[in-house]
Design a protein around this motif. Sequence first.
Motif, PDB file in Angstrom:
ATOM      1  N   THR A 135     -77.213 -73.535 -12.091  1.00  0.00           N
ATOM      2  CA  THR A 135     -75.951 -74.121 -11.623  1.00  0.00           C
ATOM      3  C   THR A 135     -75.534 -73.490 -10.294  1.00  0.00           C
ATOM      4  O   THR A 135     -74.376 -73.529  -9.919  1.00  0.00           O
ATOM      5  N   GLY A 136     -76.514 -72.908  -9.584  1.00  0.00           N
ATOM      6  CA  GLY A 136     -76.231 -72.327  -8.272  1.00  0.00           C
ATOM      7  C   GLY A 136     -76.400 -73.378  -7.179  1.00  0.00           C
ATOM      8  O   GLY A 136     -76.343 -74.588  -7.446  1.00  0.00           O
ATOM      9  N   GLY A 137     -76.646 -72.907  -5.954  1.00  0.00           N
ATOM     10  CA  GLY A 137     -76.726 -73.810  -4.805  1.00  0.00           C
ATOM     11  C   GLY A 137     -77.812 -74.862  -4.932  1.00  0.00           C
ATOM     12  O   GLY A 137     -77.552 -76.071  -4.792  1.00  0.00           O
ATOM     13  N   ALA A 138     -79.038 -74.444  -5.207  1.00  0.00           N
ATOM     14  CA  ALA A 138     -80.152 -75.390  -5.275  1.00  0.00           C
ATOM     15  C   ALA A 138     -79.952 -76.364  -6.425  1.00  0.00           C
ATOM     16  O   ALA A 138     -80.147 -77.581  -6.274  1.00  0.00           O
ATOM     17  N   ASN A 158     -77.569 -73.342 -18.298  1.00  0.00           N
ATOM     18  CA  ASN A 158     -77.451 -72.110 -17.512  1.00  0.00           C
ATOM     19  C   ASN A 158     -76.957 -70.983 -18.400  1.00  0.00           C
ATOM     20  O   ASN A 158     -76.293 -71.226 -19.404  1.00  0.00           O
ATOM     21  N   ARG A 159     -77.281 -69.766 -18.006  1.00  0.00           N
ATOM     22  CA  ARG A 159     -76.729 -68.612 -18.707  1.00  0.00           C
ATOM     23  C   ARG A 159     -75.215 -68.627 -18.522  1.00  0.00           C
ATOM     24  O   ARG A 159     -74.716 -69.150 -17.527  1.00  0.00           O
ATOM     25  N   ASP A 161     -73.128 -66.922 -17.138  1.00  0.00           N
ATOM     26  CA  ASP A 161     -72.820 -65.906 -16.134  1.00  0.00           C
ATOM     27  C   ASP A 161     -71.809 -66.474 -15.138  1.00  0.00           C
ATOM     28  O   ASP A 161     -71.168 -67.496 -15.398  1.00  0.00           O
ATOM     29  N   PHE A 163     -72.128 -68.204 -12.668  1.00  0.00           N
ATOM     30  CA  PHE A 163     -72.452 -69.533 -12.121  1.00  0.00           C
ATOM     31  C   PHE A 163     -72.098 -70.672 -13.085  1.00  0.00           C
ATOM     32  O   PHE A 163     -72.133 -71.833 -12.705  1.00  0.00           O
ATOM     33  N   THR A 209     -83.267 -71.936 -11.164  1.00  0.00           N
ATOM     34  CA  THR A 209     -82.663 -70.610 -11.290  1.00  0.00           C
ATOM     35  C   THR A 209     -83.526 -69.617 -10.506  1.00  0.00           C
ATOM     36  O   THR A 209     -84.578 -69.984  -9.986  1.00  0.00           O
ATOM     37  N   ARG A 210     -83.098 -68.373 -10.503  1.00  0.00           N
ATOM     38  CA  ARG A 210     -83.904 -67.337  -9.838  1.00  0.00           C
ATOM     39  C   ARG A 210     -85.018 -66.809 -10.737  1.00  0.00           C
ATOM     40  O   ARG A 210     -85.827 -65.983 -10.285  1.00  0.00           O
ATOM     41  N   MET A 213     -88.630 -65.953  -9.522  1.00  0.00           N
ATOM     42  CA  MET A 213     -88.641 -65.517  -8.122  1.00  0.00           C
ATOM     43  C   MET A 213     -88.734 -63.992  -8.072  1.00  0.00           C
ATOM     44  O   MET A 213     -88.100 -63.304  -8.869  1.00  0.00           O
ATOM     45  N   VAL A 236     -88.079 -74.828  -8.205  1.00  0.00           N
ATOM     46  CA  VAL A 236     -87.615 -74.743  -6.814  1.00  0.00           C
ATOM     47  C   VAL A 236     -88.066 -73.432  -6.172  1.00  0.00           C
ATOM     48  O   VAL A 236     -88.070 -73.289  -4.959  1.00  0.00           O
ATOM     49  N   TYR A 238     -90.182 -70.726  -4.503  1.00  0.00           N
ATOM     50  CA  TYR A 238     -91.406 -70.793  -3.695  1.00  0.00           C
ATOM     51  C   TYR A 238     -91.952 -69.413  -3.347  1.00  0.00           C
ATOM     52  O   TYR A 238     -92.915 -69.289  -2.594  1.00  0.00           O
ATOM     53  N   GLY A 260     -92.080 -74.945  -5.438  1.00  0.00           N
ATOM     54  CA  GLY A 260     -90.901 -75.114  -4.589  1.00  0.00           C
ATOM     55  C   GLY A 260     -91.158 -75.298  -3.103  1.00  0.00           C
ATOM     56  O   GLY A 260     -90.255 -75.702  -2.366  1.00  0.00           O
ATOM     57  N   MET A 263     -90.422 -78.771  -1.590  1.00  0.00           N
ATOM     58  CA  MET A 263     -88.991 -79.074  -1.424  1.00  0.00           C
ATOM     59  C   MET A 263     -88.499 -78.532  -0.078  1.00  0.00           C
ATOM     60  O   MET A 263     -87.749 -79.185   0.644  1.00  0.00           O
ATOM     61  N   LEU A 264     -88.991 -77.316   0.242  1.00  0.00           N
ATOM     62  CA  LEU A 264     -88.629 -76.677   1.509  1.00  0.00           C
ATOM     63  C   LEU A 264     -89.104 -77.530   2.698  1.00  0.00           C
ATOM     64  O   LEU A 264     -88.378 -77.750   3.661  1.00  0.00           O
TER      65      LEU A 264
HETATM   66  P1  NAD Z   1     -77.902 -69.083  -6.515  1.00  0.00           P
HETATM   67  O1  NAD Z   1     -77.664 -67.608  -6.380  1.00  0.00           O
HETATM   68  O2  NAD Z   1     -76.927 -70.033  -5.954  1.00  0.00           O
HETATM   69  O3  NAD Z   1     -78.061 -69.424  -8.100  1.00  0.00           O
HETATM   70  C1  NAD Z   1     -78.836 -68.611  -8.924  1.00  0.00           C
HETATM   71  C2  NAD Z   1     -79.063 -69.320 -10.275  1.00  0.00           C
HETATM   72  O4  NAD Z   1     -80.035 -68.580 -11.024  1.00  0.00           O
HETATM   73  C3  NAD Z   1     -77.817 -69.399 -11.163  1.00  0.00           C
HETATM   74  O5  NAD Z   1     -77.843 -70.614 -11.884  1.00  0.00           O
HETATM   75  C4  NAD Z   1     -77.994 -68.190 -12.113  1.00  0.00           C
HETATM   76  O6  NAD Z   1     -77.315 -68.348 -13.333  1.00  0.00           O
HETATM   77  C5  NAD Z   1     -79.498 -68.250 -12.312  1.00  0.00           C
HETATM   78  N1  NAD Z   1     -80.143 -66.991 -12.715  1.00  0.00           N
HETATM   79  C6  NAD Z   1     -80.160 -65.827 -12.030  1.00  0.00           C
HETATM   80  N2  NAD Z   1     -80.932 -64.928 -12.676  1.00  0.00           N
HETATM   81  C7  NAD Z   1     -81.408 -65.559 -13.799  1.00  0.00           C
HETATM   82  C8  NAD Z   1     -82.261 -65.172 -14.896  1.00  0.00           C
HETATM   83  N3  NAD Z   1     -82.767 -63.934 -14.960  1.00  0.00           N
HETATM   84  N4  NAD Z   1     -82.537 -66.094 -15.836  1.00  0.00           N
HETATM   85  C9  NAD Z   1     -82.032 -67.338 -15.793  1.00  0.00           C
HETATM   86  N5  NAD Z   1     -81.211 -67.754 -14.792  1.00  0.00           N
HETATM   87  C10 NAD Z   1     -80.908 -66.874 -13.827  1.00  0.00           C
HETATM   88  O7  NAD Z   1     -79.353 -69.319  -5.959  1.00  0.00           O
HETATM   89  P2  NAD Z   1     -79.949 -70.638  -5.256  1.00  0.00           P
HETATM   90  O8  NAD Z   1     -79.623 -70.621  -3.827  1.00  0.00           O
HETATM   91  O9  NAD Z   1     -79.585 -71.825  -6.065  1.00  0.00           O
HETATM   92  O10 NAD Z   1     -81.522 -70.329  -5.386  1.00  0.00           O
HETATM   93  C11 NAD Z   1     -82.189 -70.365  -6.630  1.00  0.00           C
HETATM   94  C12 NAD Z   1     -83.684 -70.347  -6.364  1.00  0.00           C
HETATM   95  O11 NAD Z   1     -84.018 -71.545  -5.659  1.00  0.00           O
HETATM   96  C13 NAD Z   1     -84.157 -69.199  -5.466  1.00  0.00           C
HETATM   97  O12 NAD Z   1     -85.423 -68.767  -5.929  1.00  0.00           O
HETATM   98  C14 NAD Z   1     -84.299 -69.842  -4.096  1.00  0.00           C
HETATM   99  O13 NAD Z   1     -85.250 -69.201  -3.279  1.00  0.00           O
HETATM  100  C15 NAD Z   1     -84.754 -71.235  -4.491  1.00  0.00           C
HETATM  101  N6  NAD Z   1     -84.473 -72.279  -3.497  1.00  0.00           N
HETATM  102  C16 NAD Z   1     -85.512 -73.046  -3.108  1.00  0.00           C
HETATM  103  C17 NAD Z   1     -85.304 -74.060  -2.188  1.00  0.00           C
HETATM  104  C18 NAD Z   1     -86.479 -74.886  -1.747  1.00  0.00           C
HETATM  105  O14 NAD Z   1     -86.366 -75.591  -0.738  1.00  0.00           O
HETATM  106  N7  NAD Z   1     -87.585 -74.851  -2.464  1.00  0.00           N
HETATM  107  C19 NAD Z   1     -84.019 -74.308  -1.669  1.00  0.00           C
HETATM  108  C20 NAD Z   1     -82.964 -73.505  -2.120  1.00  0.00           C
HETATM  109  C21 NAD Z   1     -83.205 -72.482  -3.041  1.00  0.00           C
END
Ligand code: NAD
Length: 291
Positions: A135-138, A158-159, A161, A163, A209-210, A213, A236, A238, A260, A263-264
Amino acid sequence: MERRIDGHTKLYALIGSPVGHSGSPAMYNYSFEKLGINSAYLAFDVPLEKTKDALDAFRTFHAGGFNVTMPCKTAVAQLVDRLSPAAELVGACNTVVIEEDGTMTGHMTDGTGFVRNLLEHGVDIKGKKIVLLGTGGAATAIAVQAALDGAAEIAIFNRKDEFYANGEKTVEKIRKAVPSIGKVWIEDLDNEEMLTRVIGESDILVNATRAGMSPLENVMPVPEKVLRSDLAVADVVYNPKETLLVRKAKEAGCKAAVGGSGMLLWQGVAAFELFTGKEMPVEEVKEKFFQ
Ligand code: NAD
């Protein structure tokens, strides 16, 4: 490059912090050069509190547009003159086009990039049941675009947390703006019984989610037992290039196991088209920067 720069060269850039690791300048400058477009792309390290200064500077310099990364994506959406429907729903933008008169329009191409990348792998989200982790940015960009592009159902997990509340807001926004969607709802990722059952009834599983990663590269976001041959799986993440989830999905014979990096690439292709009205030389860019 020097031969391309003259008194008419149009400026494009990435803003956010940090930006030093970004592959965008190489990808855009290569494409400008390849297509003979008199533009140049730089990366500027801009902390959140300087976001407005950066936008004022772009207007002053008659820049053509810019991309936005963390932590400026939400602030930029509040500062531009207009927003695309997706950027409006997400409440953030990653691409801004600047007209000759300085008018700025914010777009969000993360979601379109994700959907296009899936299509490139033979998976169309239209009419599909999707389980979306995150539920974060991506995740928000993907949820919004999937709803706009005709997904039948989106189950968000989502956890509980910091987010989680953002996911609840996203559900409300989508229900209001895209009433045609069958169902969109959110549940705790720790509710493993529900998660397993819902994935069992779904067509596509997306990890946004992260988990997976670096340094969480050994974390599987779902139990391995949910992976099956008629499920398409997309991540997502990468970094690493092949996540544990994608590897396990391949081993389980899932009908697609998509990482991922595509997508980038495709979010950049979409932004390039918004900037220039032209298609990025995708195959060459893929070969040069995404191998
Ligand atoms: P964010 O910080 O906005 O959100 C993080 C999300 O991960 C939240 O939903 C959080 O609850 C969850 N999370 C964190 N740790 C966790 C765990 N241990 N178990 C389960 N859930 C967990 O991050 P974001 O900007 O949305 O990025 C998330 C991932 O997406 C990153 O790896 C980022 O590199 C990747 N991303 C990829 C692209 C692409 O073009 N491929 C674009 C944006 C982001």
